[in-house]
Design an enzyme around this catalytic site. Structure first.
Site, PDB file in Angstrom:
ATOM      1  CG  ASP A 140      -1.968  -1.213   1.342  1.00  0.00           C
ATOM      2  OD1 ASP A 140      -1.984  -1.620   0.180  1.00  0.00           O
ATOM      3  OD2 ASP A 140      -2.474  -1.389   2.339  1.00  0.00           O
ATOM      4  CG  ASP A 178     -12.511  -3.633  -1.616  1.00  0.00           C
ATOM      5  OD1 ASP A 178     -11.454  -4.627  -1.944  1.00  0.00           O
ATOM      6  OD2 ASP A 178     -12.346  -2.522  -1.502  1.00  0.00           O
TER       7      ASP A 178
END
Lengths: 257, 215
Positions: free
Chosen positions: A12, A131
């Site tokens: 990330d 997600d």
């Protein structure tokens, strides 16, 4: 012998630094993305994924330079995701050296974008990120919905049906993150991973919740994932990539050693 | 210092292959180009490619890359095809309803199918994406320093089925046995992506840059 299951460390990246949050908050700094990627490359990672979690325009430009630096030093496949909304965004990342881009929210707001992207660049470089969160109550049949905005916004869309639709539109791979699990280290949500992996004919990458090496094994065997993605267990040196591969091999999983 | 023309016909990411060539041989001149003069002037020629074969072949013909490839192959200089740049050397592809290719090798590019299964019945995903073992069928300068059975990175839904099996330099198994590398005189071509195949892939590119074009 057969195709190896892939291990994909995920970075990330925010404003040019690797960060890792727990359930998308509580960020910890984990270093320069190119240095981290090089370390994983040397250890034998099968691919690298960069997720750009920067919100600003300046941060996006930094990301393009990071991808360029990475692409001249690391010679395994690189996927870039986060904030990919237009054909120009895709072209910019591919030209910078990414091999695949991962499309998330933009697919939910405009599914046709996936088709446009696949037609233009080929399905092999279009990953759709999903997600998913379990929405069924105990005692009901399992059901998962897709969420956007880092897991905050429900959409009412069934995750398995959504995955099938994305593949039909041209997604070449599905990156499946289970939001209940992400960052909490209890393992992947094997139910949704298996349901989607069996429902589509393209590779599925399991993501979200890895806390130990058994979770990687379970993702491949019970979850039927084609690749397993993890972040914090590698960033903070709890386990190395070779340890993970050796462990998977001992459990009968084909890996690239 | 030697030079390589990476033929640019607008399909796919040429940055990776150019960077990998520069990495394995610092100082090598890499020209990403479709300019026939530049391709002619280069010591070596590389034909890459990703995406759908119909679009690739259309661009290859529109830009005159077909003639550049034929000339490069005839010239005897080392020539490397990668992925769709390998498939394009065959006679024909089943993709996009059937597409005529360049015909430098006898063979057909076939679809893995929507219902691909392993011998034990396990369902296999398509595209064939990831690291698979490549078995070398004979010694070749481009295999030097690479162990037989090494894993290379693949991403494709169509595979080459060559007619002249004696020219098939490497095989792989994914539901079917298929031909992943072909060699004849100064030409070598691979289905896998050496530029994405870590140490073994970089070794193959290094071998290409050091190759005199003789088998």
């Amino acid at each position: 012998m057969a195709l190896a299951k892939r291990i994909i460390p995920c970075l990330d990246v925010e404003n040019g630094r690797v960060v890792k949050g727990v359930q998308f908050v509580d960020i910890r700094d984990a270093g320069d993305p190119v240095e981290v990627a090089k370390r994983y490359d040397e250890q034998g990672a099968d691919e690298i994924t960069f997720l750009d979690i920067t919100a600003t325009h300046e941060g996006r430009d930094t990301m393009v330079h990071t991808v360029e630096r990475m692409a001249s030093q690391v010679f395994i496949p690189l996927t870039v995701g986060g904030g990919i909304r237009t054909v120009d965004d895709i072209r910019t990342m591919l030209n910078a050296g990414a091999d695949k881009v991962s499309i998330n929210s933009a697919a939910v707001f405009n599914p046709d974008f996936v088709r446009e992207a696949a037609e233009k660049f080929g399905s092999q470089c279009i990953v759709v990120a999903i997600d998913a969160k379990k929405v069924s109550q105990p005692g009901e049949a399992d059901r998962w919905e897709i969420f956007t905005h880092g897991g905050r916004k429900p959409t009412g869309i069934d995750a398995v049906e959504w995955a099938k639709k994305m593949v039909k539109l041209g997604a070449g791979e599905i990156l499946l993150t289970s939001m209940d699990q992400d960052g909490v280290k209890n393992g992947y949500d094997l139910g949704v991973t298996r349901a989607i992996s069996e429902a589509v004919n393209v590779p599925v990458i399991a993501s979200g919740g890895v806390g130990n090496l058994d979770h990687l094994v379970a993702g491949c065997i019970e979850g039927k994932a084609d690749a397993v993605l993890a972040a914090s267990i590698f960033h903070f040196n709890e386990y190395s990539i070779p340890e993970a591969k050796q462990y998977m091999k001992e459990h009968g999983i084909e890996v690239r050693l | 210092m030697s030079s390589v023309a990476v033929i640019d016909y607008g399909m796919g990411n040429l940055h990776s292959v150019a960077k990998a060539l520069e990495h394995v041989m610092p100082g090598v001149e890499v020209m990403v180009t479709a300019d026939p003069e530049k391709v002619r002037s280069a010591d070596r020629v590389l034909l890459p490619g990703v995406g759908a074969i119909r679009d690739c072949m259309a661009e290859i013909r529109r830009l005159g890359v077909d003639k550049e490839v034929a000339e490069a192959i005839a010239s005897g200089k080392p020539f490397l095809g990668i992925c769709v740049g390998y498939q394009a050397l065959m006679q024909r592809s089943e993709e996009n309803g059937g597409v005529d290719c360049l015909g430098h090798f006898e063979g057909t590019v076939r679809f893995f199918g929507d219902d691909l299964k392993e011998r034990d019945g396990e369902r296999l995903k398509v595209p064939h994406m990831g690291w698979n073992e490549v078995h070398q069928n004979f010694d070749h300068p481009l295999w030097h320093g690479i162990d037989d059975g090494s894993r290379f990175y693949f991403v494709h839904s169509y595979y080459v089925d060559a007619v002249e099996k004696q020219r098939v330099a490497g095989n792989c198994h994914y539901g079917v046995d298929f031909d992943v590398a072909i060699a004849r005189d100064n030409v070598f071509a691979t289905q896998f992506h050496p530029e994405k195949s870590h140490t073994v892939g970089l070794q193959l590119l290094k071998n290409f840059l050091n190759w005199d074009g003789k088998p």
